[in-house]
Design an enzyme around this catalytic site. Structure first.
Site, short mmCIF file in Angstrom:
data_model
loop_
_atom_site.label_atom_id
_atom_site.label_comp_id
_atom_site.label_asym_id
_atom_site.label_seq_id
_atom_site.Cartn_x
_atom_site.Cartn_y
_atom_site.Cartn_z
N ASP A 34 0.84 -1.18 0.00
CA ASP A 34 0.00 0.00 0.00
C ASP A 34 0.89 1.24 0.00
O ASP A 34 2.08 1.17 0.29
CB ASP A 34 -0.91 0.01 1.23
N TYR B 227 -4.57 -9.59 3.56
CA TYR B 227 -4.67 -8.16 3.84
C TYR B 227 -4.41 -7.95 5.34
O TYR B 227 -5.27 -8.26 6.18
CB TYR B 227 -6.03 -7.63 3.44
#
Length: 545
Positions: A354, A496
């Site tokens: 990210d 995640y």
């Protein structure tokens, strides 16, 4: 002239049939007498017949304005037989007449000009060969440090029609010796490889090799469009389509497949095109030459040092959110030495972070696919300079930069979800951490979770519930703040981590928040290691550790 040729052919045909009948009688006699050398006699007579047929074929082609190279094509010449026309003609017992480029004006007026071959339109002429070589030398071929080249020639479709026209012409003259399905000549494309490639390589002082620089030569002719219009009309007559079907575009492959005498009547073909093809005044012209270097692959490992950098260009509603990205930094530093067009370079990596996640340790493996490369080599010194230039960005760092083989890309592309990834997460509790919390988060044996696609990535990922493994979990309290936990997580690739921590409203089960039965949020996240030992460690400089 034509009546004379027909009479000779009929005479020859009668002779062949008569010889065959005599051979049958002679063969029976010699076999009865115990003499088996009849095969030698039979072979000798057939050789004499073949010599006569070849000479008549060459005479006919010469009258049709066919060049000597194309005459060899119709004699099914192969390999080096095109390199010496005189020797090949002599080997086939065919009369050889050297072309006189300096004929007198008087003789030129007596004979029609046949400079442009009626079948190849001058493709194999020395003038056209020189034209191609001069055009190649005007390109930036010297930028490519390869000693190998391969030539790909794109021919106008009207040449295929001319080959078919000659096929019909040969059927009319030599019907008993010409096949209705198998073309009587060596294809132009194949002949071009046998004839032009060696000449171009010799003039360029380079070797022929399929993996070298590809020289794409596109040829055209001024009458191509007119010929294609007639071809379309012929196609609609010869191969009518049902009213409801779409119009079929005529292609080179379609002509090769459908346009043969067995499927297309000669009488219909002659309504649109002359048989045999007529001599034209204008030869082929050179439309374009493009150079295409091989595709190479440059691999390495990058570390991301900032929490304000996207993996690839971040575009939102048509506007850039950030000025730079990992992909762009690497490409603009690596590619100038290897290619011209950076826009066609493909960036691939083993996963991605990210924007606010760092990647530390040995870094994340990546590879660049670079097409039309100038070189297939990257020296250690050049690689080290590139690594130093990337370091100057202070956003990412690259190591182990090297050229790899295409086969090695399997490490990046296959088994992605089977890889293990190591993370360190800084998490915040609402109250100080207790020993009970630490005990619940000490799970060396790991556990399985069910994780729905996070809401934040639903715009680019389909909604699924995916099983994922957390292989191990360990926690300790930050020394400066007892409400902060440091988590070391080893998980299956594709997990995640942010959602694993806080649970995202129950979309990840179980989450760490569920395990400790308390709210918990993630403050910062780092990728510490990726379980992929590729590419191999390489020391581009003695300054590398």
């Amino acid at each position: 002239m034509e009546d004379g040729i027909l009479s000779r052919l009929n005479f020859l045909k009668c002779r062949v049939n008569r010889v065959k009948r005599i051979l049958c009688v002679v063969k029976t006699y010699f076999q009865t007498a115990g003499l088996l050398n009849i095969r030698m006699l039979y072979s000798l007579i057939l050789k004499m017949v073949s010599k006569k047929i070849n000479q008549d074929l060459v005479d006919f082609l010469e009258d049709c304005g066919v060049c000597q190279i194309c005459q060899l094509r119709y004699l099914k010449a192969r390999g080096n037989e095109y390199q010496s026309i005189k020797e090949t003609f002599q080997k086939l017992n065919i009369k050889y007449e050297k072309l006189d480029d300096n004929c007198s004006e008087e003789s030129a007026m007596k004979k029609p000009r046949k400079d442009v071959c009626s079948t190849c339109l001058g493709l194999f002429s020395k003038e056209f060969q020189q034209c191609i070589i001069e055009a190649i030398l005007k390109t930036d071929i010297e930028k490519y440090d390869y000693r190998d080249v391969v030539v790909a020639i794109s021919l106008p479709m009207m040449l295929q029609i001319r080959q078919l026209s000659m096929w019909y012409g040969l059927l009319e003259r030599f019907s008993s010796f010409i096949d209705m399905e198998k073309a009587p000549d060596v294809p132009l494309k194949e002949a071009a490889k046998l004839i032009l490639n060696p000449i171009i390589c010799r003039e360029l002082h380079r070797n022929y090799e399929a993996n070298g620089v590809q020289i794409n030569v596109t040829l055209a002719h001024n009458k191509e469009l007119d010929e294609l219009v007639k071809l379309q009309k012929l196609h609609e007559r010869a191969f009518p389509r049902p009213p409801s079907s779409k119009r079929q575009d005529i292609s080179r492959g379609l002509i090769e497949k459908q346009y043969i005498p067995k499927r297309l009547k000669g009488e219909l073909f002659k309504q649109f095109f002359p048989v045999p093809p007529t001599v034209v005044a204008e030869p082929l012209n050179l439309k374009s030459i493009e150079l295409l270097g091989p595709t190479i692959f440059v691999a390495g490992r990058y570390c991301k040092l900032t929490r304000e950098l996207s993996h690839t260009p971040w575009i939102l509603n048509g506007h850039r959110v950030m000025k730079d990205s990992i992909e762009e930094i690497i490409i603009r530093n690596v590619t100038p030495l290897l290619c011209n067009d950076q826009s066609k370079v493909i960036f691939m990596s083993s996963g991605r972070e990210d924007v606010d996640v760092r990647c530390l340790g040995k870094g994340r493996p990546f590879v660049l696919e670079i097409s039309n490369a100038f070189t297939t080599k990257l020296s250690s010194a050049a690689a080290y300079r590139i690594e130093c230039d990337i370091d100057k960005s202070k956003k990412i760092s690259v190591r182990h930069l090297q050229i790899v083989k295409r086969e090695e890309l399997v490490h990046i592309k296959s088994g992605e979800e089977k890889k293990r990834k190591f993370y360190r997460a800084l998490c915040m509790l609402q109250e100080p951490a207790s020993s009970d919390i630490l005990e619940k988060l000490n799970l060396p044996q790991g556990f399985e979770i069910k994780q729905k696609t996070p809401i934040r990535v639903l715009h680019r990922r389909p909604l699924h519930t995916r099983p994922r493994m957390v292989y191990s979990l360990k926690a300790w309290v930050h020394k400066e703040n007892c409400k902060i936990l440091v988590l070391d997580i080893v998980s299956q690739a594709g997990t995640y981590i942010k959602e694993l921590v806080h649970g995202e409203f129950g979309r990840t089960v179980p989450s760490i928040a569920v395990l400790i039965d308390r709210p918990i949020d993630i403050v910062a996240l780092d990728v510490m290691a990726i379980d992929l030992d590729w590419p191999k460690p390489i020391k581009n400089s003695h300054f590398d550790e």
